[in-house]
Write a protein that holds these residues in place. Structure first.
Motif, PDB file in Angstrom:
ATOM      1  N   THR A 298       0.827  -1.204   0.000  1.00 21.75           N
ATOM      2  CA  THR A 298       0.000   0.000   0.000  1.00 21.75           C
ATOM      3  C   THR A 298       0.863   1.256   0.000  1.00 21.75           C
ATOM      4  O   THR A 298       1.998   1.245   0.482  1.00 21.75           O
ATOM      5  N   PRO A 299       0.332   2.367  -0.529  1.00 22.19           N
ATOM      6  CA  PRO A 299       1.053   3.639  -0.437  1.00 22.19           C
ATOM      7  C   PRO A 299       0.915   4.223   0.962  1.00 22.19           C
ATOM      8  O   PRO A 299      -0.175   4.223   1.542  1.00 22.19           O
ATOM      9  N   GLN A 300       2.023   4.686   1.537  1.00 28.15           N
ATOM     10  CA  GLN A 300       2.010   5.272   2.867  1.00 28.15           C
ATOM     11  C   GLN A 300       2.858   6.535   2.883  1.00 28.15           C
ATOM     12  O   GLN A 300       3.876   6.628   2.193  1.00 28.15           O
ATOM     13  N   MET A 301       2.439   7.514   3.681  1.00 22.15           N
ATOM     14  CA  MET A 301       3.213   8.745   3.808  1.00 22.15           C
ATOM     15  C   MET A 301       4.314   8.557   4.841  1.00 22.15           C
ATOM     16  O   MET A 301       4.074   8.038   5.933  1.00 22.15           O
ATOM     17  N   VAL A 302       5.519   8.968   4.479  1.00 25.12           N
ATOM     18  CA  VAL A 302       6.681   8.881   5.370  1.00 25.12           C
ATOM     19  C   VAL A 302       7.264  10.277   5.509  1.00 25.12           C
ATOM     20  O   VAL A 302       7.417  10.996   4.520  1.00 25.12           O
ATOM     21  N   ARG A 303       7.584  10.671   6.721  1.00 31.40           N
ATOM     22  CA  ARG A 303       8.149  12.002   6.950  1.00 31.40           C
ATOM     23  C   ARG A 303       9.678  11.912   6.941  1.00 31.40           C
ATOM     24  O   ARG A 303      10.258  11.090   7.642  1.00 31.40           O
ATOM     25  N   THR A 304      10.294  12.744   6.132  1.00 31.93           N
ATOM     26  CA  THR A 304      11.754  12.801   6.034  1.00 31.93           C
ATOM     27  C   THR A 304      12.201  14.217   6.371  1.00 31.93           C
ATOM     28  O   THR A 304      11.384  15.118   6.548  1.00 31.93           O
ATOM     29  N   SER A 305      13.526  14.414   6.442  1.00 34.40           N
ATOM     30  CA  SER A 305      14.053  15.742   6.743  1.00 34.40           C
ATOM     31  C   SER A 305      13.695  16.748   5.659  1.00 34.40           C
ATOM     32  O   SER A 305      13.642  17.956   5.899  1.00 34.40           O
ATOM     33  N   ALA A 306      13.427  16.255   4.441  1.00 32.77           N
ATOM     34  CA  ALA A 306      13.057  17.141   3.335  1.00 32.77           C
ATOM     35  C   ALA A 306      11.550  17.336   3.229  1.00 32.77           C
ATOM     36  O   ALA A 306      11.079  18.042   2.345  1.00 32.77           O
ATOM     37  N   GLY A 307      10.789  16.705   4.119  1.00 30.37           N
ATOM     38  CA  GLY A 307       9.338  16.829   4.060  1.00 30.37           C
ATOM     39  C   GLY A 307       8.683  15.479   3.827  1.00 30.37           C
ATOM     40  O   GLY A 307       9.355  14.455   3.714  1.00 30.37           O
ATOM     41  N   PRO A 308       7.352  15.466   3.738  1.00 27.72           N
ATOM     42  CA  PRO A 308       6.650  14.188   3.551  1.00 27.72           C
ATOM     43  C   PRO A 308       6.813  13.639   2.142  1.00 27.72           C
ATOM     44  O   PRO A 308       6.851  14.388   1.168  1.00 27.72           O
ATOM     45  N   VAL A 309       6.936  12.317   2.042  1.00 24.01           N
ATOM     46  CA  VAL A 309       6.970  11.627   0.755  1.00 24.01           C
ATOM     47  C   VAL A 309       6.050  10.422   0.860  1.00 24.01           C
ATOM     48  O   VAL A 309       5.711   9.973   1.957  1.00 24.01           O
ATOM     49  N   VAL A 310       5.633   9.911  -0.278  1.00 25.79           N
ATOM     50  CA  VAL A 310       4.770   8.743  -0.304  1.00 25.79           C
ATOM     51  C   VAL A 310       5.532   7.588  -0.927  1.00 25.79           C
ATOM     52  O   VAL A 310       6.104   7.731  -2.010  1.00 25.79           O
ATOM     53  N   VAL A 311       5.557   6.447  -0.255  1.00 28.58           N
ATOM     54  CA  VAL A 311       6.284   5.281  -0.737  1.00 28.58           C
ATOM     55  C   VAL A 311       5.386   4.049  -0.651  1.00 28.58           C
ATOM     56  O   VAL A 311       4.360   4.048   0.029  1.00 28.58           O
ATOM     57  N   ARG A 312       5.765   3.002  -1.380  1.00 28.96           N
ATOM     58  CA  ARG A 312       5.063   1.730  -1.312  1.00 28.96           C
ATOM     59  C   ARG A 312       5.574   0.939  -0.110  1.00 28.96           C
ATOM     60  O   ARG A 312       6.780   0.803   0.085  1.00 28.96           O
ATOM     61  N   VAL A 313       4.663   0.423   0.699  1.00 30.67           N
ATOM     62  CA  VAL A 313       5.039  -0.314   1.903  1.00 30.67           C
ATOM     63  C   VAL A 313       4.540  -1.749   1.790  1.00 30.67           C
ATOM     64  O   VAL A 313       3.383  -1.994   1.439  1.00 30.67           O
ATOM     65  N   ALA A 314       5.422  -2.704   2.084  1.00 32.13           N
ATOM     66  CA  ALA A 314       5.078  -4.128   2.007  1.00 32.13           C
ATOM     67  C   ALA A 314       3.961  -4.460   2.989  1.00 32.13           C
ATOM     68  O   ALA A 314       3.773  -3.772   3.998  1.00 32.13           O
ATOM     69  N   PRO A 315       3.176  -5.526   2.737  1.00 28.08           N
ATOM     70  CA  PRO A 315       2.137  -5.943   3.679  1.00 28.08           C
ATOM     71  C   PRO A 315       2.733  -6.171   5.073  1.00 28.08           C
ATOM     72  O   PRO A 315       3.754  -6.847   5.203  1.00 28.08           O
ATOM     73  N   LEU A 316       2.103  -5.626   6.088  1.00 24.92           N
ATOM     74  CA  LEU A 316       2.695  -5.688   7.420  1.00 24.92           C
ATOM     75  C   LEU A 316       2.803  -7.105   7.967  1.00 24.92           C
ATOM     76  O   LEU A 316       3.714  -7.400   8.741  1.00 24.92           O
ATOM     77  N   LEU A 317       1.898  -7.993   7.594  1.00 19.07           N
ATOM     78  CA  LEU A 317       2.037  -9.374   8.050  1.00 19.07           C
ATOM     79  C   LEU A 317       3.248 -10.038   7.396  1.00 19.07           C
ATOM     80  O   LEU A 317       3.907 -10.879   8.013  1.00 19.07           O
ATOM     81  N   GLU A 318       3.560  -9.648   6.171  1.00 19.39           N
ATOM     82  CA  GLU A 318       4.770 -10.142   5.514  1.00 19.39           C
ATOM     83  C   GLU A 318       6.012  -9.568   6.192  1.00 19.39           C
ATOM     84  O   GLU A 318       7.018 -10.258   6.388  1.00 19.39           O
ATOM     85  N   VAL A 319       5.929  -8.285   6.552  1.00 17.46           N
ATOM     86  CA  VAL A 319       7.028  -7.643   7.275  1.00 17.46           C
ATOM     87  C   VAL A 319       7.301  -8.385   8.585  1.00 17.46           C
ATOM     88  O   VAL A 319       8.440  -8.669   8.936  1.00 17.46           O
ATOM     89  N   LEU A 320       6.236  -8.705   9.299  1.00 21.33           N
ATOM     90  CA  LEU A 320       6.393  -9.395  10.583  1.00 21.33           C
ATOM     91  C   LEU A 320       7.026 -10.769  10.406  1.00 21.33           C
ATOM     92  O   LEU A 320       7.924 -11.159  11.175  1.00 21.33           O
ATOM     93  N   GLN A 321       6.615 -11.498   9.383  1.00 22.60           N
ATOM     94  CA  GLN A 321       7.211 -12.813   9.119  1.00 22.60           C
ATOM     95  C   GLN A 321       8.701 -12.671   8.849  1.00 22.60           C
ATOM     96  O   GLN A 321       9.511 -13.497   9.290  1.00 22.60           O
ATOM     97  N   GLY A 322       9.090 -11.622   8.126  1.00 19.62           N
ATOM     98  CA  GLY A 322      10.502 -11.381   7.856  1.00 19.62           C
ATOM     99  C   GLY A 322      11.280 -11.027   9.110  1.00 19.62           C
ATOM    100  O   GLY A 322      12.435 -11.421   9.276  1.00 19.62           O
TER     101      GLY A 322
END
Length: 237
Positions: free
Chosen positions: A15-39
């Motif tokens: 899913t697309p998610q907003m991430v805050r960086t030092s240069a401001g907010p950006v939108v990136v693709r984030v892996a499914p969280l259940l997949e993240v947890l398995q990893g």
């Protein structure tokens, strides 16, 4: 789209998610969280945009905190499945509407699954449960639990490293794009192109949806004003 469907998507889909960086907010693709947890359990932590890292050596110990969280998620999911399965079947119209909302084939949720939900992945089991809950008007019961999963997994994730190319998207020509900032509940402008750095680099344009992965990221960064050396560093070359 309901809040439950958004949370379930976050757990089971990229899913697309907003991430805050030092240069401001950006939108990136984030892996499914259940997949993240398995990893995480096996020390392969997938962050936003699929950034991952692995422990050296095949004999690395399990991440016990992540394992305990995964076991807790599994136990709570089994409970939710059986609660929704044991309820009186909802009307066909409500079931069809809920199946459409969660993008699950009606035939999958029309009847009870095989005993023990055999043959279904954890993603499929969660979506089956969410469809049943929505059709029964019991969204809040499931939402209260799965929200906690999202919070617990996100607290363990490494923040992504994001770079922003200096030129417009080579696919659509846009430099900036509008997106909803959930924390402000208003539209904000963000760079159209974001590139996530890591073992699996990925570029994405929020405006037109174009994506670049692996070696394609080298071409994207050079087209957007970055040096070839910088681009190749993204791939560890």
């Amino acid at each position: 789209m309901s809040e439950l469907s958004m949370v379930v998507d976050r757990l089971t889909m990229t899913t697309p998610q907003m991430v805050r960086t030092s240069a401001g907010p950006v939108v990136v693709r984030v892996a499914p969280l259940l997949e993240v947890l398995q990893g995480m359990v096996h020390h392969r932590t997938a962050g936003a945009g699929g950034r991952s890292s692995s422990s050296s050596g095949s004999g690395a110990p399990l991440d016990m905190e992540a394992l305990n969280l995964m076991v807790s998620v599994e136990e709570e999911l089994v409970h939710l499945q059986w609660v929704m399965r044991s309820a009186h079947p909802p009307a066909r119209a409500e079931m069809q509407a809920a199946a459409d909302l969660f993008r699950v084939p009606f035939a999958v949720v029309a009847g009870p699954p095989a005993p023990g939900f055999g043959g279904m992945t954890v993603f499929e089991r969660l979506r089956w449960t969410a469809v049943r809950a929505a059709a029964l008007g019991r969204d809040a019961e499931v939402l209260a639990i799965v929200r906690g999963w999202v919070s617990a997994i996100e607290r363990r994730m490494d923040p992504p490293i994001v770079i922003q190319p200096r030129k417009p998207c080579p696919a659509c020509g846009e430099h900036m794009a509008w997106t909803m900032d959930p924390s402000l509940d208003e539209l904000v402008q963000v760079p159209a192109i974001s590139v996530v750095v890591g073992d699996r680099p990925r570029g994405w344009c929020i405006e037109c949806g174009a994506e670049w992965v692996g070696p394609e990221v080298v071409d994207l960064v050079t087209q957007c004003g970055g040096s070839t050396e910088l681009a190749r560093n993204l791939l560890g070359r």
